[in-house]
Structure formats: C-alpha cells, structure tokens
Enzyme design. Structure first.
Site, mmCIF file in Angstrom:
data_model
loop_
_atom_site.group_PDB
_atom_site.id
_atom_site.type_symbol
_atom_site.label_atom_id
_atom_site.label_comp_id
_atom_site.label_asym_id
_atom_site.label_seq_id
_atom_site.Cartn_x
_atom_site.Cartn_y
_atom_site.Cartn_z
ATOM 1 N N HIS A 117 38.253 118.772 110.009
ATOM 2 C CA HIS A 117 38.524 119.953 111.242
ATOM 3 C C HIS A 117 40.357 120.969 110.750
ATOM 4 C CE1 HIS A 117 37.093 122.100 114.843
ATOM 5 N NE2 HIS A 117 38.043 123.173 113.737
ATOM 6 N N GLU A 151 36.137 128.855 119.508
ATOM 7 C CA GLU A 151 37.003 127.690 119.879
ATOM 8 C C GLU A 151 37.737 127.865 120.934
ATOM 9 O OE1 GLU A 151 36.723 124.742 116.801
ATOM 10 O OE2 GLU A 151 38.077 126.307 116.145
ATOM 11 N N HIS A 177 45.683 126.237 117.702
ATOM 12 C CA HIS A 177 44.337 125.089 116.536
ATOM 13 C C HIS A 177 44.494 125.743 115.700
ATOM 14 C CE1 HIS A 177 41.111 123.462 115.537
ATOM 15 N NE2 HIS A 177 40.320 125.045 115.652
#
Ligand code: MN
Length: 234
Positions: free
Chosen positions: A163, A74, A93
């Site tokens: 997510h 990612e 993240h």
C-alpha cells in the site's frame, strides 16, 4: 486557523512537487489552538490544494460542521493517529514509489545517510491482511485506522504492506522533511543494492544524526518554498 491552513496548503504542494504525493495521498495538521481538531484538504490532488480547500475535522475524522464536498476516504488514518499520539502535530499518508519496494519485497528500510536518519531506528510494517483478511487495501474503517496507529507506536514512519506509508511529525516542517528525506534515503538504498550489500547507520549513529537543528529544518523549508515559487501556479 487561516495561517495554519496556508501552511498546510504549502506543505501539500511541496510534498507533491518533491514526488511524495501525486494524485493521491494527503497531509494534515493538528489545530495548534485546539488539540481535539485537525485540518485536512477536501478530496483533491495535493498539488492543487489551496487554503480554501482545507476543512477542520474532529479526532473521529468527522468534518466540523456540515459539508457536501467529497472527502478523502482514508482520513480515518489521521484521526486515529492524533488520538493515539498527543505529540504528533502533522501526518502524511502516501504511496511514494521509492518506498513501495519496501512494502512489497522482503526488504528492510534502513538509514543510509545523515538526512535519512530522520526515519528513526525502527520502521514498523503493518499488514492490513493480518487482522482484516481480504480488503481492498484502503484504510477506511475506524478499527483499521486504530490498528495502523497501534503498529506505528512511538515511531515516526509506518510502512503499509502492498500500500504505502504513513509519516508523522511534531511540526509541519519536520513532517515535510521526514517525508521527503525518507523517500530519498529509500531511493539511495535501492540504487546501492544493485552494487551489492549496503552498509547502514548503527542505532547510536541514528541517534546522533537525527538531532536536526531548527536551522536545518528551516533551510530545507525555505529551499522547497523557493522551488514552489519558481513553478507556474495552476
Ligand atoms: Mn492510501
């Protein structure tokens, strides 16, 4: 570059120790000497990251120079946001449990404490499904990362449906502060909700409360460093 790598490695371990990152999630720092590059660890649990694990990437999230080590799938999130936001110097993240209910239920993340004001007045919510249909809910393609960066817009945090979240900052200390205190604020909001309706800050109060001094950020950074130093190393 070595000082930046050391700083980023420290931030990785702080974010892990304070419960934002676990085996997954990642934090990056734009190269202060070259805005067209950022640094990020090779694929590794953040708690284990040392400066030797940190590599340089271009803004298309490609490593600078050949490497055969596994990379975070990612990592495109980082390049896309650095391209879209010249003011952003650091990105995290994560999938921290306190924020996940806000990505799963119809629940709006609000500022409920002075330190939580770092969240900002608006928290956009991105749903990968809207543009990309059925995916595995990982952001691994450039167009997915560009879409996420667009949804983040000028804000500080974007929630990602089913997510996690992506947080940005203008320094690594601010990013760390924002990542930790947004989780704390979310936790408090959730806990308070079990007792009924929850009051939250007005926009004017968020503006007033979120002007943290450098002394505030440094005090928190020093505290987290001392907690890290007190933890046996790996
Ligand atoms: Mn993720």
């Amino acid at each position: 570059m070595e000082a930046s790598k050391r700083l980023l490695a420290t931030a990785n371990r702080i974010l892990a120790q304070e419960g934002v990152l676990d085996a997954f999630g990642h934090a990056s720092l734009r190269d202060p000497a070259d805005a067209s590059r950022f640094i990020l660890s090779r694929s590794l649990a953040p708690e284990l990251v040392t400066q030797e694990d940190i590599l340089a990437f271009d803004l298309m999230s490609q490593p600078i120079g050949p490497t055969d080590t596994p990379l975070y799938s990612e990592r495109v999130i980082h390049g896309a946001i650095y391209r879209a936001r010249p003011d952003v110097m650091a990105i995290c993240h994560h999938h921290a449990p306190p924020l996940l209910p806000f990505c799963l239920a119809d629940l709006k993340l609000r500022v409920v404490t002075q330190l939580g004001a770092t969240i900002g007045k608006q928290v956009p919510v991105w749903d990968q499904r809207d543009e990309f249909g059925a995916t595995n809910h990982l952001v691994v393609r450039e167009d997915e990362a560009v879409s996420l960066a667009r949804c983040l817009g000028p804000h500080s945090i974007v929630l990602m449906k089913r997510h996690g979240a992506t947080v940005v900052g203008s320094t690594i200390e601010q990013l760390t502060f924002r990542s930790i205190y947004s989780c704390r604020d979310a936790e408090l909001q959730l806990r308070a909700l079990t007792y009924g309706a929850v009051d939250s800050f007005s926009d004017a109060e968020i503006d007033a409360a979120s002007r943290y001094s450098q002394a505030t950020l440094s005090r928190a950074w020093e505290y987290w460093n001392s907690r890290l130093a007190a933890t046996p190393s790996h």
